[in-house]
Design an enzyme around this catalytic site. Structure first.
Site, PDB file in Angstrom:
ATOM      1  N   ASP A 109      17.775 -20.722  12.957  1.00 57.85           N
ATOM      2  CA  ASP A 109      17.841 -19.624  11.997  1.00 57.85           C
ATOM      3  C   ASP A 109      16.743 -19.720  10.945  1.00 57.85           C
ATOM      4  O   ASP A 109      16.362 -18.713  10.355  1.00 57.85           O
ATOM      5  CB  ASP A 109      19.211 -19.625  11.292  1.00 57.85           C
ATOM      6  CG  ASP A 109      20.361 -19.462  12.276  1.00 57.85           C
ATOM      7  OD1 ASP A 109      20.096 -19.309  13.487  1.00 57.85           O
ATOM      8  OD2 ASP A 109      21.524 -19.507  11.832  1.00 57.85           O
ATOM      9  N   ASP A 195      15.208 -13.946   8.767  1.00 55.75           N
ATOM     10  CA  ASP A 195      15.672 -15.225   9.305  1.00 55.75           C
ATOM     11  C   ASP A 195      14.846 -15.481  10.569  1.00 55.75           C
ATOM     12  O   ASP A 195      14.507 -14.533  11.300  1.00 55.75           O
ATOM     13  CB  ASP A 195      17.151 -15.135   9.719  1.00 55.75           C
ATOM     14  CG  ASP A 195      18.110 -15.291   8.533  1.00 55.75           C
ATOM     15  OD1 ASP A 195      17.653 -15.323   7.376  1.00 55.75           O
ATOM     16  OD2 ASP A 195      19.334 -15.375   8.788  1.00 55.75           O
ATOM     17  N   HIS A 246      20.208 -12.108  14.356  1.00 60.85           N
ATOM     18  CA  HIS A 246      19.762 -13.145  15.275  1.00 60.85           C
ATOM     19  C   HIS A 246      19.799 -12.608  16.712  1.00 60.85           C
ATOM     20  O   HIS A 246      20.865 -12.310  17.251  1.00 60.85           O
ATOM     21  CB  HIS A 246      20.584 -14.421  15.126  1.00 60.85           C
ATOM     22  CG  HIS A 246      20.541 -14.920  13.699  1.00 60.85           C
ATOM     23  ND1 HIS A 246      21.419 -15.826  13.215  1.00 60.85           N
ATOM     24  CD2 HIS A 246      19.699 -14.623  12.670  1.00 60.85           C
ATOM     25  CE1 HIS A 246      21.139 -16.070  11.936  1.00 60.85           C
ATOM     26  NE2 HIS A 246      20.097 -15.348  11.588  1.00 60.85           N
ATOM     27  N   ASP A 248      19.297 -13.927  19.573  1.00 59.49           N
ATOM     28  CA  ASP A 248      19.526 -14.781  20.741  1.00 59.49           C
ATOM     29  C   ASP A 248      20.927 -14.714  21.363  1.00 59.49           C
ATOM     30  O   ASP A 248      21.264 -15.543  22.220  1.00 59.49           O
ATOM     31  CB  ASP A 248      19.102 -16.238  20.447  1.00 59.49           C
ATOM     32  CG  ASP A 248      19.731 -16.790  19.196  1.00 59.49           C
ATOM     33  OD1 ASP A 248      20.534 -16.088  18.557  1.00 59.49           O
ATOM     34  OD2 ASP A 248      19.418 -17.943  18.841  1.00 59.49           O
ATOM     35  N   CYS A 354      20.758 -21.474  19.202  1.00 61.64           N
ATOM     36  CA  CYS A 354      20.822 -21.491  17.732  1.00 61.64           C
ATOM     37  C   CYS A 354      20.749 -22.912  17.179  1.00 61.64           C
ATOM     38  O   CYS A 354      20.158 -23.141  16.129  1.00 61.64           O
ATOM     39  CB  CYS A 354      22.144 -20.920  17.236  1.00 61.64           C
ATOM     40  SG  CYS A 354      22.639 -19.401  17.986  1.00 61.64           S
TER      41      CYS A 354
HETATM   42  N1  ARG Z   1      25.067 -12.226  15.599  1.00 69.38           N
HETATM   43  C1  ARG Z   1      25.217 -12.890  16.852  1.00 69.38           C
HETATM   44  C2  ARG Z   1      26.479 -12.448  17.560  1.00 69.38           C
HETATM   45  O1  ARG Z   1      27.536 -12.554  17.009  1.00 69.38           O
HETATM   46  C3  ARG Z   1      25.212 -14.376  16.686  1.00 69.38           C
HETATM   47  C4  ARG Z   1      23.841 -14.924  16.604  1.00 69.38           C
HETATM   48  C5  ARG Z   1      23.825 -16.401  16.555  1.00 69.38           C
HETATM   49  N2  ARG Z   1      22.465 -16.874  16.609  1.00 69.38           N
HETATM   50  C6  ARG Z   1      21.949 -17.780  15.807  1.00 69.38           C
HETATM   51  N3  ARG Z   1      20.674 -18.099  15.971  1.00 69.38           N
HETATM   52  N4  ARG Z   1      22.645 -18.351  14.842  1.00 69.38           N
HETATM   53  O2  ARG Z   1      26.434 -12.013  18.663  1.00 69.38           O
END
Ligand code: ARG
Length: 378
Positions: A109, A195, A246, A248, A354
């Site tokens: 992150d 981020d 994020h 990923d 992550c």
């Molecule tokens: N917002 C994403 C979801 O709930 C989670 C992303 C987590 N990624 C990270 N690099 N912390 O699908």
């Protein structure tokens, strides 16, 4: 060809040589603040806990993080870990005050490698303002070891009340739906905010997701910084994701020509063109094994953590142990699939991608989109 620079990583899939794996030591609950309204999954009206996580929750996550580190190590990959940090300490700056910090479980992150350059993100939440600190010792080590290593810290935003749009959290879902094409979230547009995990690297081409954690000024800063270095920066949107942050768990490149996509979060119409016109294939991930209501109680991420895989090479990928349908799909796509248990790490918002920050992979900067027409900012 082996490239021996201390820092060298141009994409998400080249053969991995050195990686940082996060740690749950001293982790705290994320505080409620203008950029974040954490809620308990099965009882959203109970106040979210504050302060340090329990010893057991920390041990369970650390055990799984150690398991990932051991797997990477058994594959000949150098594993590094963050420095201890007191996340229970409050933060007070001229612009804000927050009762505690968060954790070092998700280096992804905060930190990103762009070729031979390390960039520390601005971050978007107060509790994560100083989250680069556990990685500084490593950054200095790389920077001292090799004069080719570049190191950039992005401008720190004020994180004052006025930087946020607090009404965002009160918008009913219908209103959010109506606004889904305007991409306005809890962070305003006046300051540079991003981020690191909102980006995905595909050689010369970098994707940046406009999200709750990355605004348009943040993307402008990234373009002005990266374009002179030869990168092309593409903004991407996932209009059906009402809480995007994020990239990923939404859009996961696995090797040249192949992206794992989220069937519930398609790209904004037109944004798929650069992939299709360059011979890339977008393959939907299967439904996760655990539903949203089966995620750990304090987890603020979705069931799509299932897609958050980590590539050790264009043919070797690590997947969460219980995500059998995804493992089968990856095997069918000719990957050698490695698995580790990682469910207890979910509580900290992330899974395998992550919880890591790749510093060194083999390979050089390549153009995987030769048919692209790109208009640089300047
Ligand atoms: N917002 C994403 C979801 O709930 C989670 C992303 C987590 N990624 C990270 N690099 N912390 O699908």
């Amino acid at each position: 060809m082996r490239y021996s620079a201390a820092v060298n990583s141009w994409n998400e899939w080249d053969p991995l040589q050195e990686i940082v794996v996060g740690s749950a030591d001293n982790a705290c609950f994320e505080p409620t603040e203008p950029g974040s309204r954490p809620a308990i999954r099965d009882s959203p009206d109970t106040p979210f806990p504050t302060g340090p996580k329990s010893k057991e929750a920390i041990e369970r996550a650390n055990e799984e993080l150690a398991g990932l580190a051991a797997l990477l190590d058994s594959q000949g990959i150098t594993v590094r870990r963050p420095e201890p940090h007191d996340f229970s300490a409050p933060v007070r700056t001229p612009g804000f005050e927050v009762e505690n910090q968060y954790c070092a479980v998700c280096p992804r992150d905060v930190m990103i490698t762009m070729g031979n350059e390390i960039i520390e993100a601005t971050m978007s939440r107060r509790a994560r303002y100083f989250e680069y600190e556990p990685y500084r010792k490593l950054v200095y080590e790389y920077w001292n070891a090799d004069p080719r290593v570049e190191w950039t810290t992005a401008p720190k935003p004020s994180m004052r009340d006025g930087m946020y749009r607090e009404e965002f959290w009160e918008w009913p879902l219908e209103q959010r739906h109506a606004r889904m094409h305007s991409f306005e979230f809890c962070v305003g547009q006046d300051e540079v905010v991003f981020d690191a995990a909102d980006m995905s690297r595909l050689g010369r081409d970098i994707l940046v997701q406009e999200s709750m954690t990355t605004n348009r000024a943040g993307i402008r800063w990234l373009r002005r910084h990266l374009e002179p270095r030869g990168f092309r920066v593409h903004t991407v949107h996932f209009p059906l994701d009402f809480f995007p942050s994020h990239i990923d768990c939404t859009f996961v490149p696995l090797r040249p020509g192949l992206v794992l996509t989220n069937p519930e979060r398609p790209l904004r119409e037109g944004e798929e063109k650069m992939f299709l016109a360059n011979g890339w294939e977008l393959v939907d991930a299967p439904q996760p094994v655990l539903g949203n209501d089966e995620m750990p109680k304090y987890c603020q991420s979705s069931k799509w953590l299932s897609m958050n895989v980590l590539s050790m090479s264009p043919t070797k990928v690590i997947c969460e142990e219980r995500e059998k349908p995804l493992q089968d799909l990856l095997a069918k796509l000719d990957f050698e699939v490695f698995t580790v248990p990682f469910r207890h790490v979910f509580e900290y918002g992330g899974s395998l991608h992550c919880a890591t920050w790749d510093v060194r992979r083999e390979g050089i900067c390549e153009d995987y989109f030769p048919a692209l027409r790109y208009e640089p900012l300047v």
